[in-house]
Design an enzyme around this catalytic site. Sequence first.
Site, PDB file in Angstrom:
ATOM      1  CG  HIS A  73      -1.950  -1.105   4.045  1.00 16.11           C
ATOM      2  ND1 HIS A  73      -3.203  -1.649   4.116  1.00 16.11           N
ATOM      3  CD2 HIS A  73      -1.214  -1.932   3.239  1.00 16.11           C
ATOM      4  CE1 HIS A  73      -3.238  -2.754   3.393  1.00 16.11           C
ATOM      5  NE2 HIS A  73      -2.046  -2.948   2.850  1.00 16.11           N
ATOM      6  CG  ASP A  77       3.373  -3.079  -1.151  1.00 17.63           C
ATOM      7  OD1 ASP A  77       3.463  -4.225  -1.612  1.00 17.63           O
ATOM      8  OD2 ASP A  77       2.297  -2.590  -0.767  1.00 17.63           O
TER       9      ASP A  77
END
Length: 417
Positions: free
Chosen positions: A318, A376
């Site tokens: 991320h 996600d």
Amino acid sequence: MQKPAPAAKKATQETVTLIDNATGKRFELPVIPGTIGPKVIDVRKLYADTGHFTYDPGYTSTGSCESKITYIDGDVGVLMHRGYKIEELAEHSDFMEVCYLLLNGELPTPAQKTKFERDITLHTMVHEQLNRFITGFRRDAHPVAVMCGVVGALSAFYHDSLDISDEHQRMVASFRLIAKMPTIAAMAFKYSIGQPFMYPRNDLKFAENFLYMTFGVPCEPYKVSPVLARAMDRIFILHADHEQNASTSTVRLAGSSGANPFACIAAGIASLWGPAHGGANEAVLKMLSEIGAKERIPEFIKRAKDKNDSFRLMGFGHRVYKNYDPRAAVMRKSCHDVLNELGVKREPMLDLAMELERIALEDDYFVSKKLFPNVDFYSGIILKAMGFPTSMFTALFALARTVGWIAQWKEMIEDPG
């Protein structure tokens, strides 16, 4: 006569010194401490004093505003809303409580929650003419394209909540956006599959109502699964706000011109649509489809390590979190709950995802670079299992993030600075 007490010494303002090597001049820049997290160097007068700008195109070292809403420490994997950890909110609160928290700074009392839920519920319907507006789009229009257009058009229907200088109008606009976004998202979905729109029901909770409007049909009753409703609610909580990201910065930037709130949120949806932002969970499913089978995972792991190969493991790592994404653990549990509820004993894509996660987390390359699964990675699998097409993933993200955008916009409008 008693001598007066000596005046307290004022705290010395912390500064950093900037030296211009060309001229030898020294400049003192104030340092502002944060409530939590790193201090910031105040560069507001930098150009006036030195003739220089700062250069930080990725905003990796820039605090663009003062905010009390969300705090992230990516190095240790912390996400907090108004001081509450995201894991605690996902476990013990529902989305309406998180909405109230983001907007007002504190969790609601039972009475405040009841009133807030009622206020939101009374705004869930959209103007009837919006039905015809939506049917003006092509049948194969992307749901996010429809949402972007319809949300921007709300300013043409609700003239009584456009004055951003009026606190009451700001509140009404905020409630309308939070309430109507599930209705608009569901309508975009229904239109794409040729089914009639389902009107919202005031007897259902926020997530239940959205699932009803999305998957219900007029010809038979639709029973909302408590497990699916809770999973949907958690997805909304985990995506409610995420500090000053691309879409939130877009909303603030649009709002800084005095634009109406509907236009600002439409701008946020447009920014969110990018694959590097709201489209990441869709990219995870595409990647898993490309891999296809567990036997091929080593091949793709090897490709991911190759700097000359364009392939990347989507859903790992991320931009902010340099440790485990705190939302991912909550989403992983929801993933199993949903699949068990739906009777999916061996979902091939979940098997593939779990094996990919296991191999990647045992590989020194990914561990050393702290490329852990993010939110996600799991959310796309959950949404697919629940029956959402990949085209709806970003629409759902926008639905959840609307409250964060509004809280950030409201904070900016009400900031005297």
